[in-house]
Scaffold this motif. Structure first.
Motif, short mmCIF file in Angstrom:
data_model
loop_
_atom_site.label_atom_id
_atom_site.label_comp_id
_atom_site.label_asym_id
_atom_site.label_seq_id
_atom_site.Cartn_x
_atom_site.Cartn_y
_atom_site.Cartn_z
N GLN A 32 4.54 0.92 -4.37
CA GLN A 32 3.99 1.64 -5.52
C GLN A 32 2.51 1.33 -5.72
O GLN A 32 1.74 2.19 -6.13
CB GLN A 32 4.77 1.29 -6.79
N SER A 35 0.51 3.53 -3.56
CA SER A 35 0.71 4.94 -3.85
C SER A 35 -0.18 5.36 -5.02
O SER A 35 -0.16 4.73 -6.09
CB SER A 35 2.18 5.18 -4.19
N PHE A 36 -0.92 6.45 -4.85
CA PHE A 36 -1.73 6.97 -5.95
C PHE A 36 -0.86 7.26 -7.16
O PHE A 36 -1.22 6.93 -8.29
CB PHE A 36 -2.49 8.23 -5.51
N GLU A 37 0.28 7.88 -6.92
CA GLU A 37 1.18 8.24 -8.01
C GLU A 37 1.70 7.01 -8.74
O GLU A 37 1.79 6.99 -9.97
CB GLU A 37 2.36 9.09 -7.51
N GLY A 38 2.07 5.97 -7.98
CA GLY A 38 2.56 4.74 -8.58
C GLY A 38 1.51 4.08 -9.45
O GLY A 38 1.79 3.64 -10.58
N ARG A 39 0.27 4.00 -8.94
CA ARG A 39 -0.82 3.42 -9.73
C ARG A 39 -1.11 4.27 -10.96
O ARG A 39 -1.30 3.74 -12.06
CB ARG A 39 -2.08 3.29 -8.88
N ALA A 40 -1.16 5.60 -10.78
CA ALA A 40 -1.48 6.49 -11.90
C ALA A 40 -0.43 6.38 -13.00
O ALA A 40 -0.76 6.28 -14.19
CB ALA A 40 -1.59 7.93 -11.41
N PHE A 41 0.85 6.38 -12.61
CA PHE A 41 1.92 6.25 -13.59
C PHE A 41 1.77 4.97 -14.39
O PHE A 41 1.88 4.95 -15.62
CB PHE A 41 3.29 6.31 -12.90
N GLN A 64 -9.54 4.30 -11.94
CA GLN A 64 -9.30 4.52 -10.51
C GLN A 64 -10.62 4.55 -9.74
O GLN A 64 -10.73 3.93 -8.68
CB GLN A 64 -8.53 5.82 -10.31
#
Length: 136
Positions: A32, A35-41, A64
């Protein structure tokens, strides 16, 4: 470059918020964290927890950008004196003065898709801020 990106490049964050974001991301499982999505979440959840919801999209993007710029300096060995190897791959310990500088140092457009810090200006800021607390 879009107005949103230009606005984000001009937006500092508090050193406390950037440090909290780094800690929150570091606590994620490695898959995670990469992962961009994991960090963003995780960033959006942190911003919600800290009641930064009104500007969450902007702050998440600013964080970011600043973390990517900091990673670029780290990868170029520009932070050797202020980092220690961490327990996990890609999880080095970074001195608080570096985090404080990364929160406010101006971001520069490196190319059409990349922003970063001016390495000399960044190091000068870290040294100037550290000198304020230093003593012989």
């Amino acid at each position: 470059m879009s107005n949103f990106v230009e606005r984000a490049m001009r937006t500092p964050v508090s050193p406390d918020l950037l440090a909290a974001a780094m800690e929150a991301i570091a606590e994620l499982p490695q898959d995670q964290r990469r992962s961009f999505e994991g960090r963003a979440f995780r960033l959006f959840r942190l911003l919600e927890e800290r009641d930064e919801g009104d500007d969450a999209a902007l702050f998440a993007f600013v964080i970011q950008l600043r973390l990517e710029a900091l990673a670029r300096l780290h990868d170029d060995r520009g932070l050797r004196a202020w980092t220690l190897p961490g327990d996990a791959e890609g999880a080095d310990y970074i001195h608080a003065d570096v985090v404080a500088a990364a929160a406010v140092e101006p971001l520069l457009e490196i190319d059409e898709h990349t922003v970063g810090f001016d390495a000399e200006s960044f190091r000068a800021r870290v040294l100037a801020d550290a000198a304020v607390r230093g003593h012989a």
